[in-house]
Design a protein around this motif. Structure first.
Motif, mmCIF file in Angstrom:
data_model
loop_
_atom_site.group_PDB
_atom_site.id
_atom_site.type_symbol
_atom_site.label_atom_id
_atom_site.label_comp_id
_atom_site.label_asym_id
_atom_site.label_seq_id
_atom_site.Cartn_x
_atom_site.Cartn_y
_atom_site.Cartn_z
ATOM 1 N N LYS A 136 3.693 12.554 0.043
ATOM 2 C CA LYS A 136 4.016 11.317 0.758
ATOM 3 C C LYS A 136 2.817 10.378 0.774
ATOM 4 C CE LYS A 136 7.302 13.569 3.901
ATOM 5 N NZ LYS A 136 7.602 13.903 5.317
ATOM 6 N N HIS A 138 2.986 7.646 2.788
ATOM 7 C CA HIS A 138 3.017 7.047 4.111
ATOM 8 C C HIS A 138 3.460 8.071 5.155
ATOM 9 C CE1 HIS A 138 3.461 3.644 1.352
ATOM 10 N NE2 HIS A 138 3.077 2.832 2.327
ATOM 11 N N GLY A 140 5.315 7.025 8.488
ATOM 12 C CA GLY A 140 5.747 5.837 9.197
ATOM 13 C C GLY A 140 5.134 4.619 8.528
ATOM 14 N N PRO A 141 4.556 3.706 9.321
ATOM 15 C CA PRO A 141 3.939 2.510 8.733
ATOM 16 C C PRO A 141 2.511 2.740 8.248
ATOM 17 C CG PRO A 141 3.814 2.386 11.114
ATOM 18 C CD PRO A 141 4.560 3.651 10.796
ATOM 19 N N VAL A 142 1.977 3.943 8.463
ATOM 20 C CA VAL A 142 0.581 4.226 8.125
ATOM 21 C C VAL A 142 0.471 4.686 6.676
ATOM 22 C CG1 VAL A 142 -1.462 5.584 8.692
ATOM 23 C CG2 VAL A 142 0.099 4.867 10.514
ATOM 24 N N VAL A 143 -0.354 3.985 5.906
ATOM 25 C CA VAL A 143 -0.576 4.339 4.503
ATOM 26 C C VAL A 143 -1.664 5.408 4.433
ATOM 27 C CG1 VAL A 143 -1.225 3.500 2.220
ATOM 28 C CG2 VAL A 143 0.049 2.010 3.783
#
Length: 273
Positions: A136, A138, A140-143
């Motif tokens: 993955k 990400h 959520g919105p965190v890269v």
């Protein structure tokens, strides 16, 4: 995973290894401190159980970063963050309820914020390593794949650890010149790492500083062991002196966070490579 599997694998090893070291620090530190508090509150066993689970799942990920993710680590990481956050609240209450509130004396001798904060960081870093192992980019919105978010967590954590070291070394009156090292080198390393995160440009100097910080965490254990031996009775009176002397499990927090920071730098360099 992509073509950069070797680089990703090393990064995951470092991030998961850092989370393992942090969880180990929490387990031993909380075990000692909560034993001193006679486990007066039944919830005092929770950080021990959570950090023990963190050691197991993060240690396995550090050994087998290509093994993918699973449900147990995900639950363990979420539990570590939650229990750590609740622990911070309990520790803040322990300090503030004392006469005078947040005075230096109460901060010196009240419940330390470092252990529950380290448990939160271990959960966040463990979650990041597990997600990267699953391929993955990400959460959520965190890269995660860029390494910048992980670097921000590691850098902030190093600054917090240095702040607690500064507080406790003030209590010790900096009687040993070496006590200045953990309050000078790690903050410089953290500032360099956070600068790299903001500018999205990893520098070699940051790698050197983080490596030095990781080494200081291990060296600090030796100094704290020596500090315990200097108390009345030395190690013959270990039951009392490990509680009264400098906390032996605290310095490795620097090592764990520095390792995670090195993993973040690898991810950042891969993007620029």
């Amino acid at each position: 995973m992509t073509e950069a599997v070797p680089g990703d694998t090393l990064a995951i090893r470092l991030i998961a290894g850092g989370a393992t070291v942090l969880a180990s620090s929490v387990l031993t530190d909380s075990g000692m401190e909560h034993y001193r508090g006679s486990f007066a509150n039944p919830t005092m066993v929770l950080p021990l159980a959570s950090s023990a689970l963190g050691i197991a799942v993060n240690g396995r990920k550090a050994q087998r970063p290509d093994g993918g993710g699973s449900t147990v680590p995900a639950i363990g990481h979420a539990g570590a963050v939650t229990i750590g956050a609740v622990g911070l609240g309990f520790h803040a209450y322990n300090v503030l309820k004392r006469p005078g509130g947040a005075t230096f004396t109460n901060l010196f001798y009240g419940a330390p914020a470092g252990a529950p904060a380290a448990l939160i960081l271990a959960g966040l870093l463990g979650k990041a390593a597990n997600a990267l192992a699953e391929g993955k980019d990400h959460v959520g919105p965190v890269v995660l794949a860029s390494g910048r978010a992980i670097g921000a967590v590691a850098g902030t954590g190093i600054l917090g650890s240095a702040g607690e070291a500064a507080l406790l070394h003030v209590r010790g009156a900096y009687h040993d010149p070496f006590m200045w090292l953990p309050v000078t080198v790690p903050p410089i390393a953290a500032a360099s790492l956070l600068r790299d995160v903001v500018e999205d440009h990893p520098r070699r100097a940051t790698t050197i500083l983080l490596g030095t910080t990781a080494a200081l965490g291990l060296i600090g254990v030796g100094f704290h062991v020596y500090g315990v031996s200097r108390n009345m009775g030395g190690w013959r009176n270990w039951r009392q002196n490990i509680l009264a002397g400098p906390p032996i499990p605290a310095p490795p927090a620097f090592t764990g966070l520095a390792l995670a920071g090195l993993g973040a730098l690898i991810l950042m360099r891969r993007r620029h490579g």
